[in-house]
Scaffold this active site. Sequence first.
Site, PDB file in Angstrom:
ATOM      1  CB  THR A  45      -0.933   0.027   1.225  1.00  0.00           C
ATOM      2  OG1 THR A  45      -0.158  -0.121   2.429  1.00  0.00           O
ATOM      3  CG2 THR A  45      -1.951  -1.098   1.151  1.00  0.00           C
ATOM      4  CB  THR A  66      -2.181  -5.218   0.258  1.00  0.00           C
ATOM      5  OG1 THR A  66      -2.547  -4.621  -1.000  1.00  0.00           O
ATOM      6  CG2 THR A  66      -0.775  -4.780   0.638  1.00  0.00           C
ATOM      7  CG  ASP A 146     -20.988  -7.461   2.252  1.00  0.00           C
ATOM      8  OD1 ASP A 146     -21.218  -6.829   1.202  1.00  0.00           O
ATOM      9  OD2 ASP A 146     -19.898  -8.015   2.500  1.00  0.00           O
ATOM     10  NE  ARG A 222      -6.751  -0.148   2.906  1.00  0.00           N
ATOM     11  CZ  ARG A 222      -6.176  -1.326   3.150  1.00  0.00           C
ATOM     12  NH1 ARG A 222      -6.226  -1.840   4.372  1.00  0.00           N
ATOM     13  NH2 ARG A 222      -5.572  -1.984   2.186  1.00  0.00           N
ATOM     14  CG  ASP A 245      -4.547  -3.133  12.958  1.00  0.00           C
ATOM     15  OD1 ASP A 245      -3.492  -3.165  13.630  1.00  0.00           O
ATOM     16  OD2 ASP A 245      -4.601  -3.434  11.752  1.00  0.00           O
ATOM     17  CD  GLU A 250      -2.969   3.474   9.096  1.00  0.00           C
ATOM     18  OE1 GLU A 250      -2.147   2.940   8.314  1.00  0.00           O
ATOM     19  OE2 GLU A 250      -3.928   2.859   9.577  1.00  0.00           O
ATOM     20  CG  HIS A 267      -2.501  -0.768   8.797  1.00  0.00           C
ATOM     21  ND1 HIS A 267      -2.856   0.247   7.948  1.00  0.00           N
ATOM     22  CD2 HIS A 267      -3.013  -1.900   8.246  1.00  0.00           C
ATOM     23  CE1 HIS A 267      -3.543  -0.240   6.931  1.00  0.00           C
ATOM     24  NE2 HIS A 267      -3.649  -1.556   7.098  1.00  0.00           N
ATOM     25  N   GLY A 270      -3.393  -8.069  10.401  1.00  0.00           N
ATOM     26  CA  GLY A 270      -3.189  -9.209   9.512  1.00  0.00           C
ATOM     27  C   GLY A 270      -1.755  -9.664   9.395  1.00  0.00           C
ATOM     28  CE1 TYR A 271       0.972  -5.776   7.951  1.00  0.00           C
ATOM     29  CE2 TYR A 271       3.008  -5.305   9.083  1.00  0.00           C
ATOM     30  CZ  TYR A 271       2.107  -5.013   8.091  1.00  0.00           C
ATOM     31  OH  TYR A 271       2.337  -3.955   7.250  1.00  0.00           O
TER      32      TYR A 271
END
Length: 354
Positions: A45, A66, A146, A222, A245, A250, A267, A270-271
Amino acid sequence: MKITIDSGIPFIKGVFEPFAEVRYIPGKQIDASTIRDCDAMIIRTRTRCDKNLLENSRIRMIATATIGFDHIDLEYCRRNGIEVATAAGCNSRGVLQWVSSVLAKLSEQDWWLPTQRTLGVVGVGHIGSLVAEYASSWGFRVLCCDPPRQRAEKERLLSEGRNEADGATSGFVPFETLAAQSDIITFHVPLQREGDDATWHITDKAFFEIIKPGATILNSSRGEVVDNALLREAVEAGHCRACLDVWEHEPDIDRRLLASALVSTPHIAGYSAQGKANATAMAVAAVARHFGLPVEGFYPETVERIQPRPIGWDEMKRTIGKYCDIDAESAPLRNSPERFEALRDNYRYRQEYF
């Protein structure tokens, strides 16, 4: 051929060298001059891919390691014959375990059981569907919102000659209903700034007026999905709590919101090692397919493949701290907000275990 690769992408060095000239450049330093004679890019990103970057280059393939793609001008790429591939779903279980650790923390702090709480899941794609599945198995009342997926499900059912009430569309609720009834609301949507399904600042003033007093807002999608200024006002007024997160602007995040947030990570939801390995493998496969290179089956040998499995609430609460201690994860950013990017770049990837 020539490939430019963001030097922050793990597990990828040496993969393409037998077949191409490869340049490794920090994502923020990738510019028009560095990619003009390249055929492909593998990015994150940090690299904005638009006309300013791509015009007059020979780029024909962009793979982003990503799940998000708001850093890529998809329309420009479509008009100019540039294929774009994302790593959708790569880090689903890493984010699932971040959310799980937050839920475990909340239950310990507030003394509740899942059967006593309603969890609202906004965005039911790769990640949101997993969160909804596990939360339901733990006993939460789960509300899902959704609209794009709901429409797709309706069209599928109608094409099969079935009534929409026969299928998954009956499990969706309007956003306003979810906001009003949920004790915990977790966001898992892409950033879309315009159109009927826009998600930019989906948490507007009306949202904060109808949520339950004391509701907890989780955002690992996001930063711009949640209006951080309105969220800060609501948190400081004691109207709700925030577990974040991702943040607006940012790495220059709102310090007051950081100070008042219950969970504050840079952020990295997902790491996980597996999530990063999946992302790299998916990017490699996309480039390999496009150019006919014999590396489609690549997966990092140093990363253990984890077999997904169900896990009970009690076991998850007992074990999650070993893999994702959410208080320890929050401390570095809270103590050194100016190091946001450094904390991301030097993060020690977690291990998935369910």
